[in-house]
Design a protein around this motif. Sequence first.
Motif, mmCIF file in Angstrom:
data_model
loop_
_atom_site.group_PDB
_atom_site.id
_atom_site.type_symbol
_atom_site.label_atom_id
_atom_site.label_comp_id
_atom_site.label_asym_id
_atom_site.label_seq_id
_atom_site.Cartn_x
_atom_site.Cartn_y
_atom_site.Cartn_z
ATOM 1 N N GLY A 170 -40.374 2.188 96.090
ATOM 2 C CA GLY A 170 -41.301 1.020 96.204
ATOM 3 C C GLY A 170 -40.417 0.004 97.339
ATOM 4 O O GLY A 170 -39.311 0.327 97.437
ATOM 5 N N LEU A 171 -41.282 -0.719 97.858
ATOM 6 C CA LEU A 171 -40.686 -1.956 98.758
ATOM 7 C C LEU A 171 -39.440 -2.546 97.928
ATOM 8 O O LEU A 171 -39.643 -3.042 96.909
ATOM 9 C CB LEU A 171 -41.645 -3.022 99.323
ATOM 10 N N HIS A 172 -38.211 -2.827 98.555
ATOM 11 C CA HIS A 172 -37.112 -3.428 98.175
ATOM 12 C C HIS A 172 -36.175 -3.976 98.998
ATOM 13 O O HIS A 172 -36.109 -3.507 100.007
ATOM 14 C CB HIS A 172 -36.423 -2.549 97.017
ATOM 15 N N ALA A 173 -35.398 -4.692 98.607
ATOM 16 C CA ALA A 173 -34.058 -5.115 99.235
ATOM 17 C C ALA A 173 -32.922 -4.884 98.346
ATOM 18 O O ALA A 173 -32.933 -4.763 97.155
ATOM 19 C CB ALA A 173 -33.932 -6.503 99.495
ATOM 20 N N ASP A 174 -31.885 -4.168 99.068
ATOM 21 C CA ASP A 174 -30.740 -3.698 98.531
ATOM 22 C C ASP A 174 -29.901 -4.800 98.006
ATOM 23 O O ASP A 174 -29.292 -5.613 98.684
ATOM 24 C CB ASP A 174 -29.992 -2.709 99.412
ATOM 25 N N SER A 175 -29.624 -5.077 96.647
ATOM 26 C CA SER A 175 -28.616 -5.902 96.347
ATOM 27 C C SER A 175 -28.481 -5.632 94.980
ATOM 28 O O SER A 175 -29.379 -4.995 94.156
ATOM 29 C CB SER A 175 -29.048 -7.407 96.359
ATOM 30 N N PHE A 176 -27.271 -5.885 94.238
ATOM 31 C CA PHE A 176 -26.822 -5.717 92.944
ATOM 32 C C PHE A 176 -25.394 -6.501 92.809
ATOM 33 O O PHE A 176 -24.960 -6.953 93.755
ATOM 34 C CB PHE A 176 -26.621 -4.106 92.593
ATOM 35 N N ASP A 177 -25.066 -6.550 91.487
ATOM 36 C CA ASP A 177 -23.872 -7.501 90.977
ATOM 37 C C ASP A 177 -22.984 -6.724 90.322
ATOM 38 O O ASP A 177 -23.268 -6.789 89.005
ATOM 39 C CB ASP A 177 -24.373 -8.860 90.554
ATOM 40 N N ILE A 178 -22.170 -6.083 90.813
ATOM 41 C CA ILE A 178 -21.123 -5.176 89.913
ATOM 42 C C ILE A 178 -19.995 -5.260 90.267
ATOM 43 O O ILE A 178 -19.477 -5.484 91.338
ATOM 44 C CB ILE A 178 -21.516 -3.597 90.315
ATOM 45 N N VAL A 179 -19.140 -5.752 89.479
ATOM 46 C CA VAL A 179 -17.625 -6.046 89.283
ATOM 47 C C VAL A 179 -16.872 -5.322 88.370
ATOM 48 O O VAL A 179 -17.465 -5.131 86.971
ATOM 49 C CB VAL A 179 -17.166 -7.633 88.981
ATOM 50 N N VAL A 180 -15.955 -4.377 88.817
ATOM 51 C CA VAL A 180 -15.296 -3.410 87.862
ATOM 52 C C VAL A 180 -13.830 -3.814 87.685
ATOM 53 O O VAL A 180 -13.346 -4.698 88.543
ATOM 54 C CB VAL A 180 -15.585 -2.055 88.276
ATOM 55 N N ASP A 181 -13.274 -3.464 86.513
ATOM 56 C CA ASP A 181 -11.948 -3.524 86.481
ATOM 57 C C ASP A 181 -11.142 -2.191 87.161
ATOM 58 O O ASP A 181 -11.254 -1.088 86.428
ATOM 59 C CB ASP A 181 -11.534 -3.893 85.128
ATOM 60 N N LEU A 182 -10.264 -2.432 88.063
ATOM 61 C CA LEU A 182 -9.587 -1.204 88.733
ATOM 62 C C LEU A 182 -8.290 -1.261 88.512
ATOM 63 O O LEU A 182 -7.716 -2.585 89.239
ATOM 64 C CB LEU A 182 -10.194 -1.170 90.292
ATOM 65 N N ALA A 183 -7.543 -0.711 87.761
ATOM 66 C CA ALA A 183 -6.048 -0.816 87.368
ATOM 67 C C ALA A 183 -5.672 -2.307 87.067
ATOM 68 O O ALA A 183 -4.690 -2.756 87.688
ATOM 69 C CB ALA A 183 -5.372 -0.435 88.656
ATOM 70 N N GLY A 184 -6.522 -3.100 86.477
ATOM 71 C CA GLY A 184 -6.251 -4.081 85.977
ATOM 72 C C GLY A 184 -6.644 -5.376 86.907
ATOM 73 O O GLY A 184 -6.463 -6.501 86.638
ATOM 74 N N ALA A 185 -7.205 -4.835 87.929
ATOM 75 C CA ALA A 185 -7.813 -5.968 89.136
ATOM 76 C C ALA A 185 -9.331 -5.847 89.065
ATOM 77 O O ALA A 185 -9.796 -4.991 89.133
ATOM 78 C CB ALA A 185 -7.031 -5.963 90.299
#
Length: 245
Positions: A70-85
């Motif tokens: 369905g109709l949408h705008a692309d957005s999300f809020d994802i933050v990961v820990d990558l090698a401690g950062a």
Amino acid sequence: MTVAAIVPERLAAADPAARRLLAQTGAVVLTGLPAHPDSLAVAAATLFGTGLRELYPHRTRRSVDGGAVGLHADSFDIVVDLAGAETRRRHPNEDHVLVMLARQAPSGGESFALDAHAFTDSLPADLRAFLRGVDLDLYGRWAGTRGLPATPRVGRLVEYTRLGRRITRRTDGAVPLHRDPHAARTTTALARLDEEVTGAQAALPRFVLGEGDILVLDNYRSWHGRDPHSGERVAHIQTLRTENA
């Protein structure tokens, strides 16, 4: 309600008119690049040049006998820990999205797009006031998703950037804020908005992407989707932020 359809014009990826057309209409289809995920970054750099600020990891979407999107705008809020950062993999204010069709389905899968600014401006006055005036937990329905921050991302469905650029959001993750005293009213308004969007979606003209075509959308202004399809369909998707985000 105004059904403000967008049927994007097709241009060669290197055509200098593409940036102007994208700014004017909210969407454009770029042609002539190899049907490979790397072409998304090439297209982004060609379109935005030194105005490009951040590219987020591309993702490949494969579906077999897929239902409608369905109709949408692309957005999300994802933050990961990558090698401690802490590393951001998606941003709630991605201001453009590029969608490359890598494999066309045997049948179905036609695309559609809507000018969300014009559409929401045509809604009843109380719904317009809701869009502009009520804070929501934008991704609360997806609480518990790995990488999603524990702190709710609070915002309104229509907002403006620091420089005055309008954002008209569309996400099925939005829910009332925790302990919102008007939660029932908010839930009802969200359901009414869904009904309006569903009606608009049915009336939109469809357009067909060829294999290798890249649909570029102003993610603040344009909502998009596609019809059901039979067989396998593959798309590569990349979101980004520019200096105007």
